[in-house]
Design a protein around this motif. Structure first.
Motif, PDB file in Angstrom:
ATOM      1  N   HIS A 236       0.803  -1.222   0.000  1.00  9.29           N
ATOM      2  CA  HIS A 236       0.000   0.000   0.000  1.00  9.29           C
ATOM      3  C   HIS A 236       0.836   1.274   0.000  1.00  9.29           C
ATOM      4  CE1 HIS A 236      -3.755  -2.214   1.693  1.00  9.29           C
ATOM      5  NE2 HIS A 236      -3.690  -2.245   0.379  1.00  9.29           N
ATOM      6  N   HIS A 237       2.142   1.137  -0.081  1.00 11.61           N
ATOM      7  CA  HIS A 237       2.967   2.338  -0.192  1.00 11.61           C
ATOM      8  C   HIS A 237       2.585   3.092  -1.469  1.00 11.61           C
ATOM      9  CE1 HIS A 237       6.528   4.877  -0.707  1.00 11.61           C
ATOM     10  NE2 HIS A 237       6.708   4.733   0.598  1.00 11.61           N
ATOM     11  N   PRO A 238       2.533   4.427  -1.423  1.00 11.80           N
ATOM     12  CA  PRO A 238       2.110   5.193  -2.604  1.00 11.80           C
ATOM     13  C   PRO A 238       2.899   4.876  -3.863  1.00 11.80           C
ATOM     14  CG  PRO A 238       2.199   6.622  -0.687  1.00 11.80           C
ATOM     15  CD  PRO A 238       2.757   5.299  -0.247  1.00 11.80           C
ATOM     16  N   GLU A 239       4.154   4.433  -3.737  1.00  9.91           N
ATOM     17  CA  GLU A 239       4.971   4.128  -4.905  1.00  9.91           C
ATOM     18  C   GLU A 239       4.990   2.636  -5.218  1.00  9.91           C
ATOM     19  OE1 GLU A 239       8.794   6.002  -4.758  1.00  9.91           O
ATOM     20  OE2 GLU A 239       8.011   7.710  -3.655  1.00  9.91           O
ATOM     21  N   SER A 240       4.156   1.853  -4.548  1.00 12.91           N
ATOM     22  CA  SER A 240       4.098   0.418  -4.821  1.00 12.91           C
ATOM     23  C   SER A 240       3.502   0.173  -6.208  1.00 12.91           C
ATOM     24  CB  SER A 240       3.234  -0.285  -3.771  1.00 12.91           C
ATOM     25  OG  SER A 240       2.852  -1.569  -4.208  1.00 12.91           O
ATOM     26  N   PRO A 241       4.157  -0.619  -7.069  1.00 13.73           N
ATOM     27  CA  PRO A 241       3.606  -0.863  -8.414  1.00 13.73           C
ATOM     28  C   PRO A 241       2.271  -1.591  -8.379  1.00 13.73           C
ATOM     29  CG  PRO A 241       5.515  -2.257  -7.984  1.00 13.73           C
ATOM     30  CD  PRO A 241       5.453  -1.260  -6.874  1.00 13.73           C
ATOM     31  N   ASN A 243      -0.096  -1.366  -5.955  1.00 15.16           N
ATOM     32  CA  ASN A 243      -1.133  -0.418  -5.570  1.00 15.16           C
ATOM     33  C   ASN A 243      -1.431   0.561  -6.700  1.00 15.16           C
ATOM     34  OD1 ASN A 243      -2.928   0.293  -3.392  1.00 15.16           O
ATOM     35  ND2 ASN A 243      -1.767   2.187  -3.153  1.00 15.16           N
ATOM     36  N   CYS A 244      -0.401   0.995  -7.419  1.00 17.73           N
ATOM     37  CA  CYS A 244      -0.613   1.913  -8.551  1.00 17.73           C
ATOM     38  C   CYS A 244      -1.396   1.234  -9.667  1.00 17.73           C
ATOM     39  CB  CYS A 244       0.727   2.411  -9.070  1.00 17.73           C
ATOM     40  SG  CYS A 244       1.618   3.501  -7.928  1.00 17.73           S
ATOM     41  N   ALA A 245      -1.092  -0.048  -9.908  1.00 17.24           N
ATOM     42  CA  ALA A 245      -1.797  -0.775 -10.972  1.00 17.24           C
ATOM     43  C   ALA A 245      -3.271  -0.951 -10.653  1.00 17.24           C
ATOM     44  CB  ALA A 245      -1.143  -2.136 -11.190  1.00 17.24           C
ATOM     45  N   CYS A 246      -3.616  -0.945  -9.352  1.00 14.34           N
ATOM     46  CA  CYS A 246      -5.011  -1.136  -8.939  1.00 14.34           C
ATOM     47  C   CYS A 246      -5.749   0.178  -8.730  1.00 14.34           C
ATOM     48  CB  CYS A 246      -5.061  -1.966  -7.653  1.00 14.34           C
ATOM     49  SG  CYS A 246      -4.475  -3.663  -7.865  1.00 14.34           S
ATOM     50  N   MET A 247      -5.148   1.307  -9.117  1.00 15.99           N
ATOM     51  CA  MET A 247      -5.811   2.605  -8.955  1.00 15.99           C
ATOM     52  C   MET A 247      -6.995   2.712  -9.918  1.00 15.99           C
ATOM     53  SD  MET A 247      -4.289   6.458  -9.522  1.00 15.99           S
ATOM     54  CE  MET A 247      -3.131   6.296  -8.149  1.00 15.99           C
ATOM     55  N   PRO A 248      -8.185   3.097  -9.435  1.00 16.21           N
ATOM     56  CA  PRO A 248      -9.342   3.253 -10.328  1.00 16.21           C
ATOM     57  C   PRO A 248      -9.098   4.314 -11.383  1.00 16.21           C
ATOM     58  CG  PRO A 248     -10.003   3.253  -8.006  1.00 16.21           C
ATOM     59  CD  PRO A 248      -8.510   3.348  -8.030  1.00 16.21           C
ATOM     60  N   ASP A 249      -9.617   4.061 -12.576  1.00 17.88           N
ATOM     61  CA  ASP A 249      -9.457   4.989 -13.698  1.00 17.88           C
ATOM     62  C   ASP A 249     -10.842   5.477 -14.129  1.00 17.88           C
ATOM     63  OD1 ASP A 249      -8.824   6.421 -15.914  1.00 17.88           O
ATOM     64  OD2 ASP A 249      -7.798   4.797 -16.975  1.00 17.88           O
ATOM     65  N   ASN A 250     -11.153   6.720 -13.806  1.00 16.71           N
ATOM     66  CA  ASN A 250     -12.468   7.277 -14.127  1.00 16.71           C
ATOM     67  C   ASN A 250     -12.593   7.755 -15.566  1.00 16.71           C
ATOM     68  OD1 ASN A 250     -13.476   6.890 -11.491  1.00 16.71           O
ATOM     69  ND2 ASN A 250     -12.535   8.804 -10.788  1.00 16.71           N
ATOM     70  N   LYS A 264     -10.972  -6.891  -7.670  1.00 12.67           N
ATOM     71  CA  LYS A 264     -10.925  -8.345  -7.717  1.00 12.67           C
ATOM     72  C   LYS A 264      -9.486  -8.832  -7.828  1.00 12.67           C
ATOM     73  CE  LYS A 264     -12.262 -12.623  -8.481  1.00 12.67           C
ATOM     74  NZ  LYS A 264     -12.754 -13.490  -7.397  1.00 12.67           N
ATOM     75  N   ILE A 265      -8.700  -8.205  -8.705  1.00 14.26           N
ATOM     76  CA  ILE A 265      -7.295  -8.582  -8.870  1.00 14.26           C
ATOM     77  C   ILE A 265      -6.525  -8.363  -7.578  1.00 14.26           C
ATOM     78  CG2 ILE A 265      -5.151  -7.983 -10.061  1.00 14.26           C
ATOM     79  CD1 ILE A 265      -6.847  -7.304 -12.517  1.00 14.26           C
ATOM     80  N   LYS A 266      -6.751  -7.221  -6.935  1.00  9.73           N
ATOM     81  CA  LYS A 266      -6.051  -6.938  -5.685  1.00  9.73           C
ATOM     82  C   LYS A 266      -6.465  -7.913  -4.599  1.00  9.73           C
ATOM     83  CE  LYS A 266      -4.803  -3.221  -2.543  1.00  9.73           C
ATOM     84  NZ  LYS A 266      -4.992  -1.794  -2.178  1.00  9.73           N
ATOM     85  N   GLY A 267      -7.733  -8.311  -4.591  1.00 11.20           N
ATOM     86  CA  GLY A 267      -8.187  -9.301  -3.620  1.00 11.20           C
ATOM     87  C   GLY A 267      -7.468 -10.625  -3.788  1.00 11.20           C
ATOM     88  N   GLU A 268      -7.202 -11.025  -5.041  1.00 11.61           N
ATOM     89  CA  GLU A 268      -6.458 -12.264  -5.288  1.00 11.61           C
ATOM     90  C   GLU A 268      -5.016 -12.128  -4.806  1.00 11.61           C
ATOM     91  OE1 GLU A 268      -7.486 -15.221  -6.366  1.00 11.61           O
ATOM     92  OE2 GLU A 268      -9.529 -14.449  -6.361  1.00 11.61           O
ATOM     93  N   VAL A 269      -4.412 -10.951  -4.981  1.00 13.83           N
ATOM     94  CA  VAL A 269      -3.051 -10.729  -4.489  1.00 13.83           C
ATOM     95  C   VAL A 269      -3.014 -10.844  -2.968  1.00 13.83           C
ATOM     96  CG1 VAL A 269      -1.176  -9.050  -4.295  1.00 13.83           C
ATOM     97  CG2 VAL A 269      -2.403  -9.306  -6.454  1.00 13.83           C
ATOM     98  N   ILE A 270      -4.003 -10.253  -2.301  1.00 10.18           N
ATOM     99  CA  ILE A 270      -4.044 -10.310  -0.847  1.00 10.18           C
ATOM    100  C   ILE A 270      -4.305 -11.734  -0.370  1.00 10.18           C
ATOM    101  CG2 ILE A 270      -5.402  -9.571   1.162  1.00 10.18           C
ATOM    102  CD1 ILE A 270      -5.535  -6.819  -0.037  1.00 10.18           C
ATOM    103  N   THR A 271      -5.096 -12.505  -1.109  1.00 10.73           N
ATOM    104  CA  THR A 271      -5.277 -13.918  -0.772  1.00 10.73           C
ATOM    105  C   THR A 271      -3.936 -14.642  -0.785  1.00 10.73           C
ATOM    106  OG1 THR A 271      -7.525 -13.963  -1.674  1.00 10.73           O
ATOM    107  CG2 THR A 271      -6.387 -16.076  -1.472  1.00 10.73           C
ATOM    108  N   PHE A 272      -3.093 -14.326  -1.770  1.00  7.84           N
ATOM    109  CA  PHE A 272      -1.758 -14.921  -1.827  1.00  7.84           C
ATOM    110  C   PHE A 272      -0.907 -14.466  -0.642  1.00  7.84           C
ATOM    111  CE2 PHE A 272       2.699 -14.514  -3.198  1.00  7.84           C
ATOM    112  CZ  PHE A 272       2.988 -15.843  -3.455  1.00  7.84           C
ATOM    113  N   LEU A 273      -0.989 -13.181  -0.272  1.00 10.27           N
ATOM    114  CA  LEU A 273      -0.222 -12.676   0.869  1.00 10.27           C
ATOM    115  C   LEU A 273      -0.653 -13.359   2.164  1.00 10.27           C
ATOM    116  CD1 LEU A 273      -0.082  -8.822   0.174  1.00 10.27           C
ATOM    117  CD2 LEU A 273       1.567 -10.595  -0.460  1.00 10.27           C
ATOM    118  N   ILE A 274      -1.951 -13.581   2.319  1.00 10.51           N
ATOM    119  CA  ILE A 274      -2.448 -14.266   3.510  1.00 10.51           C
ATOM    120  C   ILE A 274      -1.902 -15.689   3.563  1.00 10.51           C
ATOM    121  CG2 ILE A 274      -4.528 -15.197   4.611  1.00 10.51           C
ATOM    122  CD1 ILE A 274      -6.020 -12.710   3.602  1.00 10.51           C
TER     123      ILE A 274
END
Length: 526
Positions: A236-241, A243-250, A264-274
């Motif tokens: 979740h660091h502001p410069e984390s690739p 977190n940046c890739a998961c930024m919403p695009d309006n 959804k993609i970030k949720g799968e990443v967090i599942t892996f971290l868990i």
């Protein structure tokens, strides 16, 4: 410590009415400590054989507390069996979550240790100082941050929002801000000290995440918290690739779909971290050397769609925390996987969080549930397609579609397919033929496209102007003005589903591992 190595008491300790000595023993302690404990507890002191120094204690003033994990250690330290015993079991009522209690129990060094915070580490050429995120962590903050992240993931059905880090908020407050911006009002976790998650809720979330079936150890739980906290803060660091890739695009055509996909993609990443944190935190728990069975796939029998019968092999990846199974028929890959947001297992040729499928269970019980199966395309005589005029269309061209019946979550079509489709300019043609759009004014994100599919040789109504985005309804031939087809309501059935297994032997952990813990209950002796 004094010159001889013995502890020296402060003036305050000397004046205290009672002084307690707490000993926290590891599984690797040697059996010759039986002699030391016998002299200390029953003979009243210890003697240093090298310099003759003697340590004596007063039973009226000095108390000893010996903490050890339950299990075989008690058998090796036979002296401790003669002492009064209290069994301490960790549960929701005894799990400490308040700041004062954690500070007192852990000690200041472990309570405020910065080694657990990825925001204060150095990584390559990128220096992440404490001031870069504004806050350092303590044990109470780490606990609430991890538990609230687990709660968000659980209540958001496996999804996780983009984290808006800020210099003005604590790590936990950034999660609340992120949830607010994500507009998921049904999940509003509280992070301040007055409304922090309770000990019962934290304990349930942590034991579920660590997958410890019974009597969890505080050592394992806090190892999991510290590892996952480091991983989440790093991500979740502001410069984390990531977190940046998961930024919403309006600015995209469908911002809501973009946000849902990235969460959804970030949720799968967090599942892996868990899973990673759980592996590191619980790998020292002793495993019995027994023969175990591993699911290698599953078989489906008596399904109405013959292509869906047969053996499905388990894949190396998961979806929403559950396994994915696969089989191939005539170059078509069928995937059987779990959708957490719909609480059902589905068979489809692509993994997505929602939408029509070939077949699905009616609940989360894969082996015993009834199924709903989507039939093939069938002519729907109520659908009419006629050429009309509309001033908003290119040169007044338009097509009106009526009679599309209401569908369900298992069918492709719906009421949004009805309406006036406006002809687009020639530069917007698809496959050399006209392209029409139904804007569906008043309905958010429900635009429909009518165009010719050259590979399938039919006209279709789709959510986008691409052939691979699927179709809600299709023409029965190459003519636009003809009979049209839709998918009928699903068929309910009860196919047979059973797992297939492969045998393997669980590897016994090395008992000499210094981090090894034989059991998960703590026992304290006085």
């Amino acid at each position: 410590a004094g010159p001889s190595g013995y502890m020296s008491m402060t003036e305050q300790q000397k004046d205290a009415k009672v002084i307690g000595f707490h000993m926290d023993l590891s599984d690797t302690i040697r059996e010759d400590f039986n002699t030391i404990f016998f002299e200390l507890f029953f003979l009243g002191g210890l003697t240093d054989s090298l310099d003759g120094e003697i340590f004596l204690w007063n039973p009226k003033k000095h108390h000893f507390l010996v903490e050890m994990p339950a299990g075989k250690l008690l058998g090796r330290l036979r002296v401790c069996q003669l002492l009064p015993k209290i069994k301490c079991t960790i549960d929701g009522s005894t799990f400490c979550v308040d700041l004062i209690g954690l500070r007192r129990g852990m000690g200041e060094e472990d309570f405020t240790a910065q080694r657990y915070d990825a925001a204060t580490s150095k990584r390559g050429n990128l220096k992440r100082s404490t001031s870069s995120l504004g806050f350092t962590s303590n044990a109470a903050e780490r606990l609430q941050y991890v538990c609230n992240a687990l709660k968000i993931r659980k209540e958001s059905h496996g999804r996780f929002p983009y984290s808006f880090e800020s210099l003005f908020f604590s790590p936990s407050e950034t999660l609340r801000t992120s949830m607010t911006r994500s507009m998921q009002a049904h999940v509003q976790p509280s992070f301040n000290s007055e409304n922090a998650l309770s000990s019962f809720e934290c304990f349930d979330l942590l034991t579920e995440a660590t997958a410890i079936e019974r009597n969890p150890s505080l050592w394992n739980i806090w190892s999991f918290i510290n590892i996952l906290y480091w991983q989440l803060r790093d991500m979740h660091h502001p410069e984390s690739p990531i977190n940046c890739a998961c930024m919403p695009d309006n600015t995209v055509l469908n911002p809501q779909a973009d946000k849902d996909t990235k969460e959804k993609i970030k949720g799968e990443v967090i599942t892996f971290l868990i899973s990673t944190a759980r592996e590191f935190a619980t790998r020292q728990i002793k495993k019995e050397k027994v023969e175990a069975s591993s699911v290698s796939g599953l078989k489906i029998f008596n399904h109405s769609n013959r292509d869906l019968n047969g053996l499905y092999s388990i894949m190396e990846y998961t979806n929403d925390g559950k396994p994915v199974f696969s089989k191939t028929v005539n170059k078509t890959v069928y995937l059987l996987y779990y959708r957490e947001n719909e609480d059902r297992w589905v068979i489809d040729d692509i993994i997505v969080s929602s939408g029509p499928v070939y077949s699905s269970t009616m609940n989360s019980d894969l082996l015993n549930s009834h199924w709903e199966t989507t039939p093939g395309w069938a002519i729907e005589r109520s659908i009419t397609v006629v050429a009309t005029r509309d001033p908003l269309g290119y040169k007044g061209g338009a097509v009106t579609i009526r009679g599309v019946p209401a569908g369900s979550k298992s069918t492709s079509h719906g009421l949004y397919d009805n309406g006036t489709y406006l002809l687009q300019p020639p530069f917007d043609n698809i496959n050399g033929k006209d392209h029409y759009i139904n804007m569906n004014t008043g309905f958010v994100d429900e635009r429909r496209h009518l165009f010719y599919n050259a590979s399938e040789r039919h006209w279709q109504v789709s959510p986008t102007c691409h052939e691979d985005s699927g179709a809600y309804i299709i023409s029965s031939g190459t003519d636009l003005i003809s009979q049209w087809k839709c998918v009928p309501p699903p068929v309910k059935e009860k196919p047979s589903v059973e797992y297939t297994y492969s045998k393997f032997a669980a590897v016994q952990q090395d008992e000499t591992n210094i981090l090894h813990h034989e059991a998960t209950e703590d026992e304290v002796y006085f």
